[in-house]
Design an enzyme around this catalytic site. Structure first.
Site, short mmCIF file in Angstrom:
data_model
loop_
_atom_site.label_atom_id
_atom_site.label_comp_id
_atom_site.label_asym_id
_atom_site.label_seq_id
_atom_site.Cartn_x
_atom_site.Cartn_y
_atom_site.Cartn_z
N LYS A 1 0.84 -1.21 0.00
CA LYS A 1 0.00 0.00 0.00
C LYS A 1 0.88 1.27 0.00
O LYS A 1 0.64 2.22 -0.74
CB LYS A 1 -0.92 -0.03 1.24
CG LYS A 1 -1.43 1.31 1.71
CD LYS A 1 -2.52 1.86 0.82
CE LYS A 1 -2.80 3.32 1.15
NZ LYS A 1 -3.85 3.93 0.43
N CYS B 1 -3.08 11.17 1.35
CA CYS B 1 -2.34 9.91 1.11
C CYS B 1 -0.86 10.14 0.78
O CYS B 1 0.02 9.64 1.47
CB CYS B 1 -3.00 9.13 -0.01
SG CYS B 1 -4.73 8.79 0.33
N1 SAJ Z 1 -0.32 15.57 -8.63
C1 SAJ Z 1 0.65 16.26 -9.37
N2 SAJ Z 1 1.00 15.77 -10.59
C2 SAJ Z 1 0.44 14.65 -11.11
C3 SAJ Z 1 -0.53 13.95 -10.36
C4 SAJ Z 1 -0.88 14.43 -9.12
O1 SAJ Z 1 1.19 17.27 -8.92
O2 SAJ Z 1 0.79 14.29 -12.24
C5 SAJ Z 1 -0.69 16.06 -7.30
C6 SAJ Z 1 -2.19 16.39 -7.20
O3 SAJ Z 1 -2.45 17.69 -7.63
C7 SAJ Z 1 -2.44 16.19 -5.72
C8 SAJ Z 1 -1.46 15.07 -5.32
O4 SAJ Z 1 -0.51 15.01 -6.37
O5 SAJ Z 1 -2.12 17.35 -5.00
C9 SAJ Z 1 -2.11 13.71 -5.13
O6 SAJ Z 1 -3.05 13.44 -6.15
P1 SAJ Z 1 -3.14 12.02 -6.88
O7 SAJ Z 1 -4.23 12.13 -7.86
O8 SAJ Z 1 -1.81 11.63 -7.38
O9 SAJ Z 1 -3.47 10.97 -5.74
P2 SAJ Z 1 -4.56 10.87 -4.55
O10 SAJ Z 1 -3.89 11.29 -3.29
O11 SAJ Z 1 -5.83 11.53 -4.90
O12 SAJ Z 1 -4.82 9.30 -4.52
C10 SAJ Z 1 -3.71 8.42 -4.35
C11 SAJ Z 1 -3.77 7.39 -5.48
N3 SAJ Z 1 -2.58 6.54 -5.46
C12 SAJ Z 1 -1.88 6.24 -6.58
O13 SAJ Z 1 -2.14 6.72 -7.66
C13 SAJ Z 1 -0.75 5.30 -6.42
C14 SAJ Z 1 -5.04 6.55 -5.31
O14 SAJ Z 1 -5.08 5.52 -6.29
C15 SAJ Z 1 -5.05 5.91 -3.91
O15 SAJ Z 1 -6.21 5.16 -3.74
C16 SAJ Z 1 -5.04 7.03 -2.88
O16 SAJ Z 1 -3.84 7.79 -3.07
C17 SAJ Z 1 -5.06 6.42 -1.51
O17 SAJ Z 1 -6.16 6.27 -0.96
O18 SAJ Z 1 -4.02 6.01 -0.98
#
Ligand code: SAJ
Length: 467
Positions: free
Chosen positions: A220, A274
């Site tokens: 995880k 997360c």
């Molecule tokens: N972000 C960026 N650049 C990107 C993608 C995201 O700067 O290319 C930023 C977003 O703006 C945000 C942060 O990262 O601030 C997190 O966003 P995210 O969409 O990457 O992830 P979360 O936190 O919404 O969800 C994550 C996901 N994990 C993975 O992709 C490995 C989701 O699948 C999980 O279920 C979730 O964490 C969790 O519950 O752990």
């Protein structure tokens, strides 16, 4: 399988098993509703009376989660029963724990999980199944959860069953993700594995991977560390592009044509509950066990430094424009990511705090949440932007992609006005032709022209080669 597990197996198959889900937040509520929808009677317990009251009236705090409200209305009172009364959990066949595990001073705050375990010990029937979905640091399931269950007089694999099944669902698309994603089951023993798998099969369509609890705990955290490290890489490339004077969007567009390269989107920061903690859980526990994972630690630092970096740039721009160095800054978007009404650990929060600390007048607008981190909140975008010296897009909401830039420029303050695209959602040419000074994460070419910022004419390496 022993008599207890056979009995529970029957009750799961016939949907007679009484299930309680502790914590009715981002994960607990959708999981409870999916189980209710597949035929179980489910108690949704939460300590917060406000949440219970809203759910009882058919309302959720996640109005934008597709299908969630419909699922609530469909099952409320028939298969789903929200409550704040602990006594209603007594005699549960299955208890699922889905409470937060925030970070706290260099470790995970497990106090809510511990409370939930204490409640479960008294509420679970003999022969029942306890599942933890809350994110745990490695070894916590064995060292804390299972230990507490044993101490309560239960015999694991005989008269109690237990698994760690970490939640993994992306806010904004929770139901779909909970149904279609693969599931990890970290089971304490074979009986727990079989029962947990059977339970999740009632609504999960993705693969169900059964393993031991420690592997599940690490898996995880590795998933989210992987994402954090990859975003940090994109952020590092953005900083390189800023230093060398090119546009990171163009670089990303080109490199992503390579079949094995998938560079993520650089941005003003990484937020949410997360990615801001899971990599740290892995980092801390690994260090305690003798290995310091440098890459994961560094990625966190790079991502955490982004907000400070752009607060510095906005500050520098305003100082170049106003003799007293203080101006009006409008922050558009406070959620941690676009189109999701969730402001937990949002980079916008840090940015706003930093700008206020430096004496700027900060105004905030967000179409989805009324959070403003101490700055005045405006219900209308036009009002928030009025007279602004700088506008910062901090969340990639769809609404901001469609906004009329000319209208924004007319309302904002006197020239020059900076529009800093912190999420790479606007076209630089359109922003500039509307009369703004454009800057984005990974492209500061126009900003440097105004502030006289740091593009070195010749690098040290070039000098060396020339001489
Ligand atoms: N972000 C960026 N650049 C990107 C993608 C995201 O700067 O290319 C930023 C977003 O703006 C945000 C942060 O990262 O601030 C997190 O966003 P995210 O969409 O990457 O992830 P979360 O936190 O919404 O969800 C994550 C996901 N994990 C993975 O992709 C490995 C989701 O699948 C999980 O279920 C979730 O964490 C969790 O519950 O752990």
């Amino acid at each position: 399988m022993n008599a207890y597990s056979l009995q529970l197996k029957e009750r799961i198959l016939s949907r007679d098993a009484r299930i309680s889900v502790i914590g009715q937040g981002y994960i607990g509520l959708p999981v409870a509703l999916l189980l209710a929808n597949s035929g179980f009677k489910v108690i949704g317990y939460d300590l917060n009376p406000g949440i219970v009251e809203e759910l009882s009236k058919g309302r959720t705090r996640m109005e934008r989660e597709r299908g969630l409200r419909e699922l609530l209305l469909k099952n409320l009172g028939s298969n789903y029963f929200p409550t704040g009364d602990r006594s209603e959990l007594m005699g549960s066949d299955i208890i699922i724990i889905a409470v937060p595990t925030p970070r706290k001073n260099g470790s995970a705050d497990l106090s809510m999980v511990l409370q939930a375990i204490d409640l479960s010990k008294s509420a679970i029937s003999r022969g029942g199944l306890v599942i933890v979905e809350s994110t745990l640091p490695p070894k916590a399931f064995e060292g804390i959860v299972l230990r507490k269950i044993r101490e309560a007089g239960f015999r694991l694999g005989e008269d109690i069953f237990a698994s760690y099944c970490p939640e993994r669902a992306m806010p904004g698309n929770l139901l779909e993700e909970l149904i279609r994603n693969y599931r990890i089951i970290g089971a304490a023993d074979n009986g727990s594995a079989e029962l947990s798998k059977m339970l999740y099969s009632s609504f999960v369509e993705g693969d169900i991977e059964v393993t031991d609890p420690l592997t599940a705990e690490i898996a995880k955290l590795v998933e989210n560390s992987y994402r954090d490290v990859n975003i940090a890489f994109a952020n590092e490339v953005a900083r390189i592009c800023e230093a060398l004077g090119v546009d990171v969007r163009r670089v990303r567009e080109i490199v992503n044509k390579h079949p094995w390269v998938n560079m993520l989107v650089p941005g003003i920061g990484v937020g949410g509950s997360c990615l801001t903690k899971d990599p740290l859980f892995l980092y801390w526990i690994s260090r305690e066990h003798g290995y310091s994972p440098e890459l994961i630690g560094l990625a966190r630092s790079i991502n955490e430094s982004m907000t400070q970096r752009y607060a510095d740039l906005v500050d520098e721009f305003v100082r170049s424009k106003r003799p007293d160095g203080k101006g009006r800054v409008c922050v558009l978007g406070v959620t941690y990511k676009g189109d999701v009404p969730d402001a937990r650990e949002s980079p916008a929060g840090y940015l706003i705090g930093e700008l206020i600390r430096r004496g700027h007048e900060v105004r905030v607008y967000d179409p989805l949440v009324r959070e403003s981190f101490g700055a005045p909140f405006f219900d209308k975008l036009e009002e928030a932007v009025e007279g602004a010296d700088a506008i910062v897009i901090a969340s990639d909401h769809s609404e901001f992609r469609k906004v009329s830039l000319k209208m924004l420029r007319d309302i904002a303050g006197e020239d020059p006005v900076l529009l800093l695209d912190g999420r790479l959602i606007l076209e630089s040419s359109e922003v500039e032709s509307s009369g703004f000074v454009y800057a984005s994460v990974g492209n500061l070419l126009s900003l440097w022209k105004i502030t006289g910022g740091a593009l070195l004419e010749k690098s040290l390496i070039l000098n060396e080669i020339i001489s």
